[in-house]
Scaffold this motif. Structure first.
Motif: not given
Length: 428
Positions: A24-32, A34-40, A153-155, A250-258
């Motif tokens: 849960l801790d490890r996967a949290a960054l993968s879920v967050a 898109p938001l983290l990348s945009k802010e930083l 959860i993280v989402g 990230t693949y699902l959001t950027t390549a598959r546009h979810l």
């Protein structure tokens, strides 16, 4: 402690929960991400480096944690590691730049590194041989479930209170688990005041088979072709896992546009199947062992067949037309990948003296987790170089896993009539 029927299964229950929190801790960054990348303002290549730096610390401390487990005990290593990973998960909420994120993720990885080898050491101490693969399977089965829970959860937390809050909340969960672990678990059965004399005797009676034979040095064990082949197969397993863990959301959001909300739930499907595979894999392996009487042959059969199927499915997932097909193939791949998850550890338990289980397990886990350094960064550069295409990255993950399965098929074999391990003229 007897909630699970016996004390040893209560220990596995706590390991299951610890693994769930770990992922849960490890996967949290993968879920967050898109938001983290945009802010930083992180590029795909920089994001890949962020995913990879975790594994510099993680891979090194796979071995350090395993070696320490042989010296100070898996229970103590687990206690220290869980506090470190929880604290630095929480500190992710404090990052302000690419550099600060790299430092936090590096130390976070150091904290998470000892999990697998320390858990394997505890299973070695707490379980009779006939149950060890099943116990390893359940001890690790919480990890994909934690990955599955990370999405919703993280989402939800990120969309409600911001991505930084999600890291603080899940860090607090980890610290609570650490406190329970330190209060309830001992290194060996005979040290636990809750265990019955009958259960302690049952464990001890079936552990002699894991020892015996002349003592050998750790370096001698690590140089043997069978150990190296198992480590490389584990690398193939881990390449699929960390490609999926780091880049699939990230693949699902950027390549598959979810949307982030849709991705958070869709990405749980492979994780849930992975949980079933990892929980069942140990029981399947132990069942084949009981039928054949050959432990290594049982582990090898599950490993080679499962990893080949996983490799085929992940390679195909990158070339299909629809998001449903991609998610379906990835789910099948993760299921069969995780079905093999106990076999790498079980081969070590079946073939290595108990006082060397931590060190050998830590080395094999270190080699496997070099994939965590390679897969995220290579994927990031491949996606950037191809203008956003993921097909080559999916294919590469499958190809590496095929080579891993073949290495076990060639170099790891159990001679007829023996449950031991032989490697082209070398008995392990």
């Amino acid at each position: 402690m007897k909630l699970f029927g016996t004390v040893r299964w209560a220990v596995v229950g706590l390991l299951f929960l610890g693994g769930m929190i770990n992922y849960l801790d490890r996967a949290a960054l993968s879920v967050a991400a898109p938001l983290l990348s945009k802010e930083l303002s992180l590029s795909p290549a920089e994001l890949g480096i962020v995913f990879s730096v975790f594994f510099f610390g993680y891979a090194a401390f796979c071995f350090v944690g395993g070696y320490a487990s042989d010296r100070i005990g898996g229970r103590n290593v687990f206690a220290i590691a869980s506090v470190v990973w929880s604290v630095f998960c929480g500190l992710t909420a404090m990052v302000f730049s690419f550099g600060s994120l790299l430092v936090v993720r590096l130390i976070f990885g150091m904290g998470e590194g000892p999990y697998g080898s320390a858990a394997n050491k505890l299973v070695s101490n707490w379980f009779p041989r006939r149950q060890q693969a099943t116990a390893v399977g359940w001890a690790n089965a919480g990890t994909p479930l934690g990955g599955a829970l990370a999405g919703p959860i993280v989402g939800f937390i990120a969309l409600t209170w911001g991505w930084r809050a999600s890291f603080v909340i899940i860090a607090a969960i980890g610290l609570c688990w650490s406190a329970v672990w330190m209060l309830m678990v001992t290194e060996r059965p005979e040290q636990n005041r809750h265990i019955s004399a009958a259960e302690a005797a049952e464990i001890a009676a079936d552990q002699d088979a894991t020892t015996g034979g002349p003592a050998v040095s750790l370096g001698s064990l690590l140089a043997r072709p069978a150990v190296l082949a198992t480590a490389f197969a584990f690398f193939g397993y881990a390449y699929i896992l960390y490609f999926f863990l780091s880049w699939f959301p990230t693949y699902l959001t950027t390549a598959r546009h979810l949307s982030l909300q849709s991705m958070s739930f869709v990405s749980t499907i492979p994780w849930l199947l992975g949980f079933i595979g990892l929980a069942a894999g140990g029981s399947v392996s132990d069942a084949i062992f009981r039928i054949t009487g050959n432990a290594v042959r049982a582990r090898k059969l599950v490993l080679v067949v499962g990893l080949l199927i996983a490799a085929l499915c992940v390679a195909l997932a990158g070339s299909v037309e629809t998001v449903q097909a991609a998610v379906g193939l990835m789910a099948v791949s993760v299921f069969f990948m995780y079905l093999t998850g106990n076999t790498y550890w079980a081969i070590i338990l079946d073939t290595v003296e108990r006082d060397r289980v931590g060190g050998v397990g830590g080395f094999v886990h270190l080699i496997a987790n070099l994939a965590g350094i390679v897969a995220p960064s290579v994927t990031g550069f491949m996606v950037q170089a191809t203008g956003g295409s993921y097909a080559g990255a999916f294919g590469l993950a499958g190809g590496i896993a095929v080579l891993g399965a073949l290495s076990v098929a060639v170099f790891v074999r159990a001679p007829s009539g023996s449950a031991g391990l032989a490697v082209v003229g070398t008995r392990l």
